[in-house]
Design an enzyme around this catalytic site. Structure first.
Site: not given
Ligand code: CMP
Length: 139
Positions: A11, A51, A114, A117, A128
């Site tokens: 991320k 998302y 975080n 992913h 994805e």
């Protein structure tokens, strides 16, 4: 049968803070093969589409904003039982709950930032991976 691939993104905050190299080291040291990889700046439209499954959730707008705020590193990873194995390596969604030794424990700052992913099912891993990579971009 369990699937052989999963999909991951490093991320924006983790990429910006130069953690990508260490994260890739952990991925490789845990026996994953990198099938495809690229650095991408996601537009907010693309982040929103990726998302979309979370669009009714209260954190959706912030998540889209965060994921389109800077460069990400997207990759397809291969290993037996890839989805579950990778989820174990990355740890709980919230870094505060992540086990010692996991990627999110080391590099996550918050539930939104975080670090990485990881796909949550074989079906989503295929979707994805196809969202980001053509067959021509995979080895
Ligand atoms: P990720 O694996 O990318 O999938 C969806 C993301 O939504 C998740 O990691 C978190 O970064 C983010 N998120 C933010 N708030 C929450 C929440 N309350 N529950 C789950 N995911 C959240």
């Amino acid at each position: 049968m369990t699937g052989k691939i999963t999909f991951t993104m490093i991320k924006p905050a983790a990429y910006q803070n130069l953690h990508a190299g260490k994260i890739l080291d952990m991925i490789l040291a845990n026996g994953f093969r990198i099938v495809a990889i690229k650095a991408v700046n996601l537009s907010s439209n693309l982040a929103a589409k990726f998302y979309e499954v979370h669009k009714e959730r209260p954190f959706y707008n912030d998540l889209v904003k965060s994921m389109s705020s800077g460069t990400i590193l997207a990759a397809i990873l291969e290993k037996e039982n890839a989805v579950e194995s990778y989820r174990t390596l990355i740890g709980s969604t919230n870094p505060a709950d992540a086990a010692e030794g996991t990627i999110r424990k080391y590099f996550g700052e918050s539930i939104e930032k975080n670090a990485v992913h990881g796909s949550d099912s074989d079906e989503n891993a295929l979707k994805e991976a196809a969202f980001f990579f053509s067959e021509f971009e995979r080895v």
